[in-house]
Write an enzyme that holds these catalytic residues in place. Structure first.
Site: not given
Ligand code: 13P
Length: 354
Positions: A181, A223
């Site tokens: 991510e 992600k």
């Molecule tokens: P949000 O959907 O609140 O952005 O969080 C997702 C997430 O896991 C961030 O690491």
């Protein structure tokens, strides 16, 4: 290099994570971040309250219809739900895969530039082994990229890409699917084009590093942020504009053998995140499944309804399941805002800015 047999097993888990009509529930907020959520409902940030909060989110009957995997926080993977089963068992009984956040949060990168790097590579291998022994099937590591007048810097992009690749390799060696991510933050005054440029920079560099490091692309999940204007830009983008820019970016930088993409919500309202995901999936068949991995955009309405009170548990879980269903439909391009009506009476989803 990861052996073929291991890659096959990782690929099978990755495919389950993005199976049709399902997505991830991110419930991996650190103790500090839960504190911020609790402040909004005037609830004290104690171990017991966090357990009750996670119970509300994870023990909603039927959740497995819409949720393929839950990202847990270290505390939660060791806790029991209110009915005495472990949280792990609760989600496994719903056919949901347990995942675990394995990074250790952010630290300043390069002094006071505003850029960050992610902590957690020290001792990572040992932590992964313990999570595997507990039953985790996938892991998450979040890096953040800030946009500013002279940001992101090449050095910050490079370090985050390298760290994500090192984490991903360690996960795969231990048999865990890494969710990688690199989040381009919505904070800031930048327009949608700058978000797309920064996202292209980090994704391009990260996929290079993953390749260099010998990470099997068939065994990871990306992600990603959607391509949206900064919160302080004074600009808004329609779902069609978000879909157009996001898909153009993904087409440009993603390898075809990636099993799928899950989007973070990043501070979008619940309704915006769902509408944007839907528009993305309405643009015809894509090369990869494109679904959700929301925290705030799945939890916010349910958290407000719950407000820390046991008597609100059922109503809150109803709100959560509704939101999960709306996102399930959006992941198939089948959502429409009229479908919000059946829950509208409870005033669940947020329409304004978070
Ligand atoms: P949000 O959907 O609140 O952005 O969080 C997702 C997430 O896991 C961030 O690491």
């Amino acid at each position: 290099m990861i052996e073929l047999k291991k890659i096959r097993a990782l690929n099978s888990v990755a495919n389950q994570m993005v199976s049709k009509g399902r997505g991830l529930l991110a419930a991996d907020e650190s103790v500090n971040t839960v504190g911020k959520r609790f402040a909004s409902i005037n609830l004290e940030n104690t171990e017991g309250n966090r357990r009750a909060f996670r119970n509300m989110l994870l023990a909603a009957p039927g959740e497995g219809r819409y949720i393929s995997g839950v990202i847990l926080f270290d505390e939660t993977i060791r806790q029991n739900a209110l009915d005495g089963r472990s949280f792990l068992k609760v989600i496994q009984d719903e056919g949901i895969l347990p995942g675990i956040k394995v990074d250790q949060g952010l630290a300043d990168y390069g002094g006071s530039s505003g850029e960050k790097f992610t902590k957690g590579l020290d001792g990572l291998d040992g932590r992964l082994k313990e999570y595997v022994s507990r039953g985790a099937k996938f892991a998450k590591w979040r890096s953040v990229i800030a946009i500013g007048p002279s940001l992101p810097s090449a050095g910050n992009i490079s370090q985050n890409a390298k760290d994500l690749a090192q984490y991903a390799l360690a996960c795969q060696e231990n048999g865990l699917v890494p969710v990688v991510e690199p989040e381009v933050l919505m904070d800031g005054e930048h327009d949608q084009h700058r978000c797309r440029d920064a996202s292209g920079m980090i994704l391009g560099t990260m996929f290079e590093e993953l390749k260099n490091m010998g990470v099997a692309i068939e065994g990871i999940i990306l992600k990603a942020n959607m391509v949206v204007p900064g919160k302080k830009s004074g600009q808004t983008a329609t779902p069609e504009q978000v879909a157009k820019e996001t898909l153009a970016l993904l087409d440009e930088v993603l390898p075809v053998n990636l099993p799928g993409v899950v989007f973070l919500s990043g501070g979008q309202t619940e309704l915006d995140a769902t509408a944007n995901l839907n528009a993305i999936n309405q643009k015809g068949p894509q090369s990869w499944p494109l679904t959700f991995s929301f925290a705030r955009a799945l939890q916010d309405g349910a958290t407000r309804t719950w407000a820390g009170k046991p008597e609100n548990l059922e109503a809150a879980q109803k709100v959560l399941l509704h939101r999960a269903k709306m996102n399930s439909l959006a992941s198939q391009g089948k959502y429409s805002s009229e479908l919000e009506m059946d829950i509208a009476a409870s005033g669940s989803a947020s329409r304004g800015q978070d």
